[in-house]
Design a protein around this motif. Structure first.
Motif, short mmCIF file in Angstrom:
data_model
loop_
_atom_site.label_atom_id
_atom_site.label_comp_id
_atom_site.label_asym_id
_atom_site.label_seq_id
_atom_site.Cartn_x
_atom_site.Cartn_y
_atom_site.Cartn_z
N VAL A 73 10.40 -65.50 -17.81
CA VAL A 73 9.64 -66.35 -18.74
C VAL A 73 8.19 -66.52 -18.28
O VAL A 73 7.26 -66.49 -19.10
N THR A 74 8.00 -66.64 -16.97
CA THR A 74 6.63 -66.76 -16.45
C THR A 74 5.82 -65.53 -16.83
O THR A 74 4.67 -65.64 -17.29
N GLU A 75 6.41 -64.37 -16.68
CA GLU A 75 5.68 -63.14 -17.00
C GLU A 75 5.42 -63.03 -18.51
O GLU A 75 4.33 -62.64 -18.94
N VAL A 76 6.40 -63.42 -19.29
CA VAL A 76 6.20 -63.38 -20.75
C VAL A 76 5.09 -64.34 -21.16
O VAL A 76 4.18 -63.98 -21.92
N GLU A 77 5.12 -65.56 -20.65
CA GLU A 77 4.07 -66.55 -20.98
C GLU A 77 2.70 -66.00 -20.60
O GLU A 77 1.74 -66.14 -21.35
N GLU A 78 2.61 -65.40 -19.44
CA GLU A 78 1.34 -64.86 -18.96
C GLU A 78 0.84 -63.76 -19.92
O GLU A 78 -0.32 -63.74 -20.32
N ARG A 79 1.75 -62.90 -20.33
CA ARG A 79 1.34 -61.78 -21.18
C ARG A 79 1.12 -62.20 -22.64
O ARG A 79 0.56 -61.45 -23.43
N LEU A 80 1.55 -63.40 -22.97
CA LEU A 80 1.33 -63.89 -24.34
C LEU A 80 0.05 -64.71 -24.48
O LEU A 80 -0.28 -65.17 -25.57
N LYS A 81 -0.67 -64.88 -23.37
CA LYS A 81 -1.82 -65.80 -23.36
C LYS A 81 -2.82 -65.57 -24.49
O LYS A 81 -3.34 -66.51 -25.05
#
Ligand code: SF4
Length: 378
Positions: A285-293
């Motif tokens: 989820v951390t990586e997804v949130e980062e890539r959705l910025k």
């Protein structure tokens, strides 16, 4: 009352503020206020640029003294969003701001020096075609209303606002936005609710002096969430004691998103994890949130860690992952489209998001089919 009825946004009259229109069916605009002395042009402009960068759409500065007043037009020339001048006590500052380049003024008629001075400000705002916020505050309510009600209760705040509206209307002025602020959440909520039953002027909503992060955000979210879900609010400010002013803007947009009043980015639904978890959900989820910025598609993306609620949530989302045993199943619009290993999960999800317009692939597997793929053996 049915839930769907309770969340309908109240239709208010429209008030133009520079290039923006507040009220009606226009977006609920996000506002903030600088924490600088307006005498300091560079510091004030720099803070406004930080707010603009975060998405702030209206900004307020305090104008308490002549030196600050002299800087208003210069500050406005250096920023890209409408400027609101906030004046307390000295009505001459309000009159002065109306000659400067600002799109709106905010006064608290209860502390501007009496009815005659308030009328002078209204008359000039009318002549200059500048809108005004009537900012009623529980901390500075007129003495006669505190005496009448015993304390700055919602009825007293509303009576104050209606009284000032009536005076302005008697002078032919109606370009007003109203706020009824209290640091006491139930008082603020009830004040906005009562006011909105009696007036169609647009409202600026806020829980004043909410305090530091994180409690300030939680307190604001409780109050502003309830106000927004009650269908009230045309501009919003989250008032936080924070060194990073953009926190206010981020929090306001998150509140608009969570109440679905204004959705401008993807929403990630993630489970809190428990003993059934079988992937590193935090990492995913951390990586997804980062890539959705920088992604502004208003997609609902669900990422859950096991089959208990995973398939159900994933089916309801635009895109979902139901995970288990180091694997995952990706859903798109309720249908399974891919089976992925944990290591490919983020890339596969981002692939679906990045190709959202073009993506036509949908699967045909029934939801039950995924159980053998990710189910944990007993
Ligand atoms: Fe636990 Fe599964 Fe619920 Fe996540 S989805 S909290 S792992 S039961």
């Amino acid at each position: 009352m049915a839930y769907s009825e309770s969340v309908k946004r109240r239709k208010t009259r429209e008030v133009g503020v520079g290039p923006l229109v507040i009220g009606g069916e226009n977006p609920i605009w996000v506002q903030s206020m600088t924490a600088t002395h307006t005498e300091d042009i560079e510091g004030t402009v720099s803070q406004i640029h930080e707010l603009e960068e975060a998405g702030c759409e209206l900004v307020r500065v305090t104008v308490p003294r002549l030196k600050a007043l002299e800087n208003v037009t210069t500050i406005r020339q250096k920023i890209g969003i409408p400027l609101i001048c906030d004046i307390h006590f000295d009505y001459r500052m309000a009159l002065g701001c109306l000659d400067e380049s600002c799109e709106k003024i905010r006064i608290n008629p209860g502390n501007i020096g009496g009815p005659d001075r308030y009328k002078q400000v209204v008359k000039k705002a009318k002549n200059q075609g500048i809108p005004m916020r009537i900012g009623v505050n529980a901390g500075s309510l007129e003495r006669d209303l505190v005496e009448k009600y015993g304390w700055p209760c919602p009825e007293a705040l509303v009576e104050s606002a209606l009284r000032h509206i009536e005076t302005a209307e008697s002078l032919g002025y109606d370009q007003m936005v109203v706020s009824l602020k209290s640091s006491h959440v139930p008082t603020a909520l009830e004040s906005y609710r009562l006011f909105s039953e009696q007036s169609d002027y647009p409202t600026h909503i806020g829980i004043t002096e909410a305090g530091m992060v994180p409690y300030g955000i939680t307190k604001s979210a409780v109050g502003l969430g309830a106000i927004l879900l009650g269908g009230i609010g045309d501009t919003i400010r989250v008032s936080l004691l924070t060194e990073r002013k953009s926190d206010e803007v981020d929090a306001a947009f998150d509140m608009l998103q969570a109440t679905t009043r204004r959705v401008r980015k993807p929403e990630v639904i993630a489970c809190p994890t428990c003993g059934r978890l079988e992937i590193d959900l935090q990492k995913v989820v951390t990586e997804v949130e980062e890539r959705l910025k920088n992604q502004d598609l208003p997609l609902k993306i669900s990422i859950l860690g096991c089959i208990v609620n995973g398939p159900g949530e994933a089916r309801e989302a635009d895109i979902g992952i139901a995970a288990g045993r180091g694997k995952g199943v990706i859903f798109k619009k309720g249908e399974i489209i891919r089976h992925v290993e944990e290591s490919e999960m983020v890339d596969a999800l981002m692939d679906v998001i990045d190709n959202w317009d073009e993506e036509t692939e949908t699967g045909t597997a029934a939801p039950g089919d995924l159980l053998p793929v990710i189910q944990t053996p007993q």
